[in-house]
Design a protein around this motif. Structure first.
Motif, PDB file in Angstrom:
ATOM      1  N   LYS A 874       0.845  -1.209   0.000  1.00  0.00           N
ATOM      2  CA  LYS A 874       0.000   0.000   0.000  1.00  0.00           C
ATOM      3  C   LYS A 874       0.881   1.261   0.000  1.00  0.00           C
ATOM      4  O   LYS A 874       0.604   2.222  -0.735  1.00  0.00           O
ATOM      5  N   GLN A 875       1.954   1.234   0.820  1.00  0.00           N
ATOM      6  CA  GLN A 875       2.866   2.371   0.864  1.00  0.00           C
ATOM      7  C   GLN A 875       3.539   2.567  -0.495  1.00  0.00           C
ATOM      8  O   GLN A 875       3.688   3.683  -0.988  1.00  0.00           O
ATOM      9  N   GLN A 881       2.566   6.518  -7.058  1.00  0.00           N
ATOM     10  CA  GLN A 881       1.612   7.496  -7.590  1.00  0.00           C
ATOM     11  C   GLN A 881       2.277   8.878  -7.687  1.00  0.00           C
ATOM     12  O   GLN A 881       2.140   9.580  -8.685  1.00  0.00           O
ATOM     13  N   ALA A 882       3.027   9.236  -6.644  1.00  0.00           N
ATOM     14  CA  ALA A 882       3.697  10.553  -6.626  1.00  0.00           C
ATOM     15  C   ALA A 882       4.798  10.615  -7.683  1.00  0.00           C
ATOM     16  O   ALA A 882       4.948  11.620  -8.397  1.00  0.00           O
ATOM     17  N   LEU A 883       5.578   9.524  -7.791  1.00  0.00           N
ATOM     18  CA  LEU A 883       6.688   9.495  -8.753  1.00  0.00           C
ATOM     19  C   LEU A 883       6.195   9.520 -10.201  1.00  0.00           C
ATOM     20  O   LEU A 883       6.766  10.212 -11.063  1.00  0.00           O
ATOM     21  N   SER A 884       5.168   8.734 -10.498  1.00  0.00           N
ATOM     22  CA  SER A 884       4.669   8.671 -11.884  1.00  0.00           C
ATOM     23  C   SER A 884       4.032  10.002 -12.293  1.00  0.00           C
ATOM     24  O   SER A 884       4.017  10.345 -13.481  1.00  0.00           O
ATOM     25  N   LYS A 885       3.527  10.726 -11.301  1.00  0.00           N
ATOM     26  CA  LYS A 885       2.959  12.046 -11.595  1.00  0.00           C
ATOM     27  C   LYS A 885       4.081  13.020 -11.971  1.00  0.00           C
ATOM     28  O   LYS A 885       3.943  13.860 -12.858  1.00  0.00           O
ATOM     29  N   ALA A 886       5.230  12.852 -11.254  1.00  0.00           N
ATOM     30  CA  ALA A 886       6.389  13.716 -11.531  1.00  0.00           C
ATOM     31  C   ALA A 886       7.079  13.326 -12.836  1.00  0.00           C
ATOM     32  O   ALA A 886       7.594  14.185 -13.567  1.00  0.00           O
ATOM     33  N   LYS A 890       8.261   7.801 -17.681  1.00  0.00           N
ATOM     34  CA  LYS A 890       9.283   6.829 -17.300  1.00  0.00           C
ATOM     35  C   LYS A 890       8.663   5.503 -16.846  1.00  0.00           C
ATOM     36  O   LYS A 890       7.609   5.475 -16.218  1.00  0.00           O
ATOM     37  N   ALA A 891       9.363   4.388 -17.159  1.00  0.00           N
ATOM     38  CA  ALA A 891       9.037   3.078 -16.571  1.00  0.00           C
ATOM     39  C   ALA A 891       9.727   3.042 -15.210  1.00  0.00           C
ATOM     40  O   ALA A 891      10.920   3.316 -15.109  1.00  0.00           O
ATOM     41  N   LEU A 892       8.939   2.723 -14.165  1.00  0.00           N
ATOM     42  CA  LEU A 892       9.462   2.790 -12.800  1.00  0.00           C
ATOM     43  C   LEU A 892       9.342   1.443 -12.092  1.00  0.00           C
ATOM     44  O   LEU A 892       8.365   0.724 -12.262  1.00  0.00           O
ATOM     45  N   MET A 893      10.368   1.143 -11.278  1.00  0.00           N
ATOM     46  CA  MET A 893      10.295  -0.016 -10.394  1.00  0.00           C
ATOM     47  C   MET A 893      10.757   0.420  -9.014  1.00  0.00           C
ATOM     48  O   MET A 893      11.833   1.005  -8.868  1.00  0.00           O
ATOM     49  N   LEU A 894       9.913   0.121  -8.002  1.00  0.00           N
ATOM     50  CA  LEU A 894      10.240   0.435  -6.615  1.00  0.00           C
ATOM     51  C   LEU A 894      10.482  -0.847  -5.848  1.00  0.00           C
ATOM     52  O   LEU A 894       9.761  -1.828  -6.001  1.00  0.00           O
ATOM     53  N   ILE A 895      11.515  -0.810  -4.990  1.00  0.00           N
ATOM     54  CA  ILE A 895      11.859  -1.971  -4.170  1.00  0.00           C
ATOM     55  C   ILE A 895      11.947  -1.518  -2.711  1.00  0.00           C
ATOM     56  O   ILE A 895      12.642  -0.541  -2.410  1.00  0.00           O
ATOM     57  N   ALA A 896      11.212  -2.210  -1.820  1.00  0.00           N
ATOM     58  CA  ALA A 896      11.245  -1.858  -0.400  1.00  0.00           C
ATOM     59  C   ALA A 896      11.441  -3.120   0.428  1.00  0.00           C
ATOM     60  O   ALA A 896      10.757  -4.118   0.227  1.00  0.00           O
ATOM     61  N   GLU A 897      12.385  -3.049   1.363  1.00  0.00           N
ATOM     62  CA  GLU A 897      12.708  -4.210   2.195  1.00  0.00           C
ATOM     63  C   GLU A 897      12.035  -4.074   3.564  1.00  0.00           C
ATOM     64  O   GLU A 897      12.059  -3.003   4.171  1.00  0.00           O
ATOM     65  N   GLU A 898      11.451  -5.185   4.016  1.00  0.00           N
ATOM     66  CA  GLU A 898      10.843  -5.183   5.351  1.00  0.00           C
ATOM     67  C   GLU A 898      10.790  -6.604   5.892  1.00  0.00           C
ATOM     68  O   GLU A 898      10.209  -7.483   5.252  1.00  0.00           O
ATOM     69  N   GLU A 899      11.428  -6.807   7.071  1.00  0.00           N
ATOM     70  CA  GLU A 899      11.423  -8.095   7.770  1.00  0.00           C
ATOM     71  C   GLU A 899      11.847  -9.252   6.869  1.00  0.00           C
ATOM     72  O   GLU A 899      11.178 -10.285   6.790  1.00  0.00           O
ATOM     73  N   GLY A 900      12.973  -9.063   6.154  1.00  0.00           N
ATOM     74  CA  GLY A 900      13.558 -10.145   5.365  1.00  0.00           C
ATOM     75  C   GLY A 900      12.913 -10.390   4.021  1.00  0.00           C
ATOM     76  O   GLY A 900      13.347 -11.253   3.267  1.00  0.00           O
ATOM     77  N   LYS A 901      11.877  -9.633   3.718  1.00  0.00           N
ATOM     78  CA  LYS A 901      11.214  -9.765   2.423  1.00  0.00           C
ATOM     79  C   LYS A 901      11.281  -8.439   1.690  1.00  0.00           C
ATOM     80  O   LYS A 901      11.313  -7.369   2.309  1.00  0.00           O
ATOM     81  N   ALA A 902      11.274  -8.506   0.394  1.00  0.00           N
ATOM     82  CA  ALA A 902      11.298  -7.288  -0.403  1.00  0.00           C
ATOM     83  C   ALA A 902      10.052  -7.231  -1.269  1.00  0.00           C
ATOM     84  O   ALA A 902       9.732  -8.190  -1.983  1.00  0.00           O
ATOM     85  N   SER A 903       9.326  -6.124  -1.159  1.00  0.00           N
ATOM     86  CA  SER A 903       8.156  -5.890  -2.017  1.00  0.00           C
ATOM     87  C   SER A 903       8.627  -5.131  -3.244  1.00  0.00           C
ATOM     88  O   SER A 903       9.430  -4.182  -3.135  1.00  0.00           O
ATOM     89  N   VAL A 904       8.131  -5.530  -4.410  1.00  0.00           N
ATOM     90  CA  VAL A 904       8.562  -4.919  -5.668  1.00  0.00           C
ATOM     91  C   VAL A 904       7.326  -4.482  -6.444  1.00  0.00           C
ATOM     92  O   VAL A 904       6.361  -5.252  -6.597  1.00  0.00           O
ATOM     93  N   LEU A 905       7.357  -3.230  -6.937  1.00  0.00           N
ATOM     94  CA  LEU A 905       6.220  -2.687  -7.686  1.00  0.00           C
ATOM     95  C   LEU A 905       6.754  -2.099  -8.980  1.00  0.00           C
ATOM     96  O   LEU A 905       7.688  -1.287  -8.974  1.00  0.00           O
ATOM     97  N   ALA A 906       6.175  -2.508 -10.125  1.00  0.00           N
ATOM     98  CA  ALA A 906       6.605  -2.019 -11.439  1.00  0.00           C
ATOM     99  C   ALA A 906       5.464  -1.294 -12.117  1.00  0.00           C
ATOM    100  O   ALA A 906       4.305  -1.725 -12.022  1.00  0.00           O
ATOM    101  N   GLN A 907       5.800  -0.176 -12.811  1.00  0.00           N
ATOM    102  CA  GLN A 907       4.759   0.575 -13.531  1.00  0.00           C
ATOM    103  C   GLN A 907       5.356   1.077 -14.842  1.00  0.00           C
ATOM    104  O   GLN A 907       6.462   1.634 -14.875  1.00  0.00           O
ATOM    105  N   VAL A 908       4.643   0.881 -15.960  1.00  0.00           N
ATOM    106  CA  VAL A 908       5.111   1.259 -17.295  1.00  0.00           C
ATOM    107  C   VAL A 908       4.051   2.133 -17.954  1.00  0.00           C
ATOM    108  O   VAL A 908       2.882   1.734 -18.030  1.00  0.00           O
TER     109      VAL A 908
END
Length: 965
Positions: A874-875, A881-886, A890-908
């Motif tokens: 969710k975060q 949303q903020a980055l794609s507005k700016a 661009k094709a964007l991929m965000l990676i966030a680490e939390e408690e040994g797992k990494a969440s990955v979100l891609a947007q094109v």
């Protein structure tokens, strides 16, 4: 077919009823010298004291203890020799069920009055037949040549055990020619109240409405013009659980004459519905709906079933009015379920056939009340409640109605697709059982769409349900073990053996051991002279200090000390026709014989926990009336050594404020240290005390025991109208109680809940359990108040969750529990608001940091960014949303680490998706780290082990770099 203005009738309903009662009040087998028949007021249609019945379905129901030989010698029924009345009856559910026939003909009803006269071991067949003939021909003036009599042919010719009732045949031949005294089979001329109970041969009187012909061949053939008007039952047998018939100890007479049918005969109407019983109700329906008047048509002549609907609505309005006035409430089980079906049937007929608006049915009730309030005043007393209950039920049914129509339309659509022509029996039964749709209305809806209904399959479903109900009732009745129950034969045996009823006055004396003598022993095999353990045996003694279960109070337990000094455990105590049966468990080697001397030893410690619960049931009743008003009626209670439970009428759940007031009144009575006194007084004097509360439908002995909390009973009897007696609790009760309210030590109301529509239940505790509940409540109150003080946000969340679970399970004051839930909810809202604020602040920081990183990428077509501080999906979406507005191109991929797992979100963006798809980019990227994800061409998300992050990031750059050159 009938005129609502029927004021010129020779036999209006009130005169028909009055004539019957006055006739039998003048009759006895001694020419009236023995006082005639006693008028005995109609019993409630809700048989509170007979669990075998859904509704009172015959006049004899309230006299069943006399027929069964189980009547308590102190009961007002005990001295009765003869009786007469007009009994309110409902036949809708159980063995006697007329519901689905109502409306289709002119003589079936779910509610009806039953005129009856009874002999309790006084007169028999001779007098019963003579008086029936005299009343019908000499008093009511019916033509003798229109009357036919039937008698029981027995079943000896079929290998049975019931002989033909030739005595009754000979009696009728004094008045009728042989061709009009007819044999009747066991089905028509052997009367049984239910699967078990009193029964015997009966003789019926039938009347030919047309006359001037021999109508013998039409008797008992469901011909509307040749109808049974009176049934005289000669009770000689008892049907046991095994199906076996046994001779009753004494012979009785039980007659029943359908009041509505008799009125139709005397008013010369071919239909019960054309009389002044129903025509005023029809007029009310016509006026309310502004429709053409009732015309009395049947079958195919009744186009659109409009007259059928009139009959259904009028009949069902009467049934519901009387049932609700007597304390039954529509619900999802038992008699409540039957009432709900009746109401829904009436509403469906009204809306489907008469185009009635929602809510019309409750508007018919005032006419029913007005019509019958003189003979049944309870209707006027409860009119407001009847209307409120029906209106609420109507409103809830409207939602169900829409669901039912939707369900039927779905069935119809499915049938069309599959080229089927018949609505299955299971579907029709679901509509009937769950949606309240009568089978005939389902047939009409089917016919409108060109379908038929599998009626046979529907009937099979109905039969299967009856079998399930019967099996459930048998299981419930059996209670899972061998019961020791004294029935009619057993109590008759005891009486004929000269065994006196048990003297139990010592049950009111505490802390004593009482010597007694064994008078009889009863086992599952019957009466025995001696018994040796291990065995469960019923023991009847000459006197006892044990309290037998009654009035909502459980039985005492304890022990019997045998002659050898050993003790046998008393597990239960029950009363049967004045005989107190102690269920005793004899241990290995223990022996007990008739005439043995024993010592009764009650477990007074256990009773000392039961007594305050019973006394405070009375005080709770008083408190509820004070807080809610005088309309509160008791509907049941249970007092044992752990709790008190009280069921009562209420329009809805009590508010926390009301519950708090009720609890405060009860606690105040503890603190006031009021005397609890009991005195036996004549029933008439007790009932004259204005402030006294009696349970509706309960039969009280005469004299009766009055129990008062904080009042002088002698003074109450002297000045029964005095308003000051309303300041305390005064009830009729035979239970064992406190002598002072301080002995309860404390009181806590621990639960309030719904039992059925219009009925609430309160559970409370006293003594140690109450004090423990108070201590626990104070502890929780302090901890809830302190929750979150000086705690981190994460710790606060854990504390609030733990407190919520602990509070739900805690046995504490229910008003306090409600208050603490409110406080916890407020703290939880504040906690969530803080958490949300903190999360928003963190996201804003993460967005700022990510934007700075994005600027470093410059004009590149893609960016792979590590989100500092971690975050969930969710975060990441908020940051994306903020980055794609700016950077919308661009094709964007965000990676966030939390408690040994990494969440990955891609947007094109759309302009790049022809060469790089977000889901493919994500899949190839995560594959190197053994991660998984999915999505669409424009957006995708997934998860991977954090230790593989560097490999994942490199792969993401590689894939994007290759495709976005």
């Amino acid at each position: 077919q009938g005129d609502p203005d029927m004021s010129e009738l020779e036999w209006p309903v009130s005169k028909v009823r009055k004539t019957f009662i006055e006739f039998f009040q003048s009759k006895d087998e001694k020419g009236g010298a023995d006082g005639g028949h006693t008028f005995w007021a109609s019993n409630s249609v809700v048989p509170y004291d007979d669990p075998t019945l859904l509704f009172t379905n015959a006049g004899m129901n309230q006299f069943k203890p006399i027929f069964m030989g189980t009547v308590d010698p102190k009961s007002p029924l005990a001295p009765l020799k003869r009786a007469c009345n007009s009994q309110k009856c409902i036949r809708a559910g159980g063995k006697h069920n007329d519901l689905d026939d109502v409306g289709k003909d002119v003589y079936h009803h779910t509610f009806f009055e039953m005129l009856g006269n009874w002999s309790f071991a006084t007169y028999f067949k001779k007098e019963a037949t003579a008086w029936a003939w005299e009343l019908l021909t000499n008093v009511y003036g019916l033509e003798p040549d229109r009357l036919y009599a039937t008698y029981c042919e027995g079943d000896l010719h079929k290998g049975g055990t019931v002989p033909p009732d030739d005595e009754t045949r000979e009696l009728w031949l004094q008045y009728l020619p042989p061709e009009r005294v007819l044999k009747g089979n066991m089905k028509d001329n052997f009367w049984e109240m239910g699967d078990t109970g009193p029964c015997g041969p009966c003789t019926e009187l039938h009347f030919d409405r047309i006359g001037g012909r021999n109508a013998a061949h039409l008797v008992n053939q469901d011909d509307p013009d040749v109808l049974e008007v009176w049934n005289l039952v000669f009770i000689q047998f008892n049907r046991e659980d095994s199906g076996r018939l046994k001779e009753l100890p004494a012979q009785h007479v039980d007659t029943g004459m359908g009041f509505e049918r008799l009125v139709s005969v005397l008013q010369n109407k071919r239909s019960n519905y054309d009389t002044d019983v129903f025509m005023p109700i029809f007029a009310a329906i016509q006026q309310r709906l502004n429709i053409p008047p009732y015309t009395g048509k049947l079958g195919q002549e009744d186009e659109g079933l409009k007259d059928t609907a009139y009959r259904v609505i009028a009949d069902h309005a009467r049934t519901l009015s009387f049932a609700i006035a007597d304390g039954a409430i529509p619900s999802n089980e038992g008699r409540g379920y039957v009432l709900r079906r009746i109401l829904r049937r009436a509403v469906r007929y009204g809306q489907q056939m008469l185009d009635a608006p929602p809510g019309f049915f409750a508007d018919i009730i005032p006419t029913v009340v007005e019509r019958f309030k003189d003979i049944f005043p309870e209707l006027a007393e409860k009119e407001k409640m009847i209307i409120e209950v029906i209106r609420e039920e109507e409103n809830s049914f409207q939602k169900m109605l829409a669901s039912g129509i939707k369900y039927f339309n779905e069935i119809a659509d499915d049938m069309k697709k599959n080229k089927k022509q018949t609505v299955s029996g299971s579907s029709a039964f679901f509509l009937y059982d769950t949606m309240g749709f009568p089978i005939d209305l389902t047939q009409i809806m089917a016919e409108e769409k060109g379908f038929s209904v599998d009626v046979k399959g529907f009937e099979e479903e109905m039969q299967a349900q009856k079998m399930r109900s019967k099996e459930a009732a048998t299981m419930k009745k059996g209670g899972g073990g061998q019961a020791l129950v004294l029935g009619v034969d057993e109590t008759a045996f005891l009486s004929s053996s000269g065994i006196a009823v048990t003297d139990d006055k010592e049950k009111y004396t505490w802390n004593q051991e009482l010597d007694a003598k064994v008078l009889s022993l009863f086992t599952s095999d019957g009466f025995v002279q001696s018994a040796e353990g291990p065995i469960s045996v019923g023991v009847i003694v000459d006197r006892t200090s044990f309290y037998a279960e009654a009035g909502g109070q459980v039985a005492d337990t304890g022990s019997l000390r045998l002659a050898d000094g050993k003790e046998a455990v008393v597990e239960d105590v029950q009363a049967y026709a004045g005989y107190i049966l102690h269920r005793v468990q004899l241990g290995e080697g223990q022996k007990l014989s008739v005439q043995n001397k024993i010592t009764c030893s009650v477990d007074y410690e256990r009773r000392s926990k039961i007594a305050p619960n019973h006394s405070f049931t009375h005080i709770l009743n008083f408190a509820l009336r004070k807080v809610l008003g005088g309309d509160v009626d008791q509907k049941g209670s249970l007092c044992d050594d752990n709790k008190l439970r009280f069921d009562f009428t209420a329009k809805g759940a009590l508010t926390p404020q009301q519950l708090s007031e009720v609890e405060a009144i009860c606690r105040q009575k503890v603190d006031e240290e009021l005397e609890v006194s009991a005195k036996v007084v004549p029933l008439e004097k007790a009932m004259s005390i204005k402030a006294l509360r009696a349970v509706f439908g309960e039969q009280y002995p005469d004299p009766v025991r009055v129990l008062a909390v904080g009042g002088d009973i002698d003074a109450m009897v002297k000045t029964p109208e005095d308003e000051k007696w309303f300041a305390g609790s005064i009830e009729l009760c035979g239970g064992t109680h406190l002598t002072n309210t301080r002995q309860a030590e404390s009181f806590v109301l621990v639960q309030e809940e719904a039992v059925a529509k219009g009925i609430r239940r309160i559970t409370a505790v006293t003594k140690d359990l109450a004090k423990q509940a108070i201590v626990k409540g104070e502890d929780l109150q302090n901890r809830v108040a302190a929750a979150g003080n000086g705690q981190s946000l994460d710790d606060m969340g854990v504390t609030l969750n733990n407190l919520r679970q602990e509070l739900d399970a805690a046995v504490i004051s229910y008003p306090l529990k409600s208050q603490l839930r409110t406080e916890l909810e407020a703290k939880s809202k504040a906690y969530l608001a803080q958490k949300k604020k903190l999360a928003a602040s963190m996201i804003n920081k993460q967005i700022d940091m990510a934007m700075a990183e994005l600027e470093k990428v410059g004009d590149g077509k893609f960016a792979i960014l590590r989100v500092e501080g971690g975050g969930d999906a969710k975060q990441l979406k908020s940051i994306m949303q903020a980055l794609s507005k700016a950077s919308p191109s661009k094709a964007l991929m965000l990676i966030a680490e939390e408690e040994g797992k990494a969440s990955v979100l891609a947007q094109v963006p759309q302009e790049l998706s022809n060469v790089l798809k977000a889901n493919e980019w994500l899949s190839e990227t995560l594959a190197v780290g053994g991660g998984r994800g999915g999505g669409k061409a424009d957006s995708a998300q997934g998860q991977v082990d954090a230790v593989k992050l560097e490999e994942v990031r490199k792969k993401a750059e590689e894939v994007a770099g290759a495709k976005l050159k």
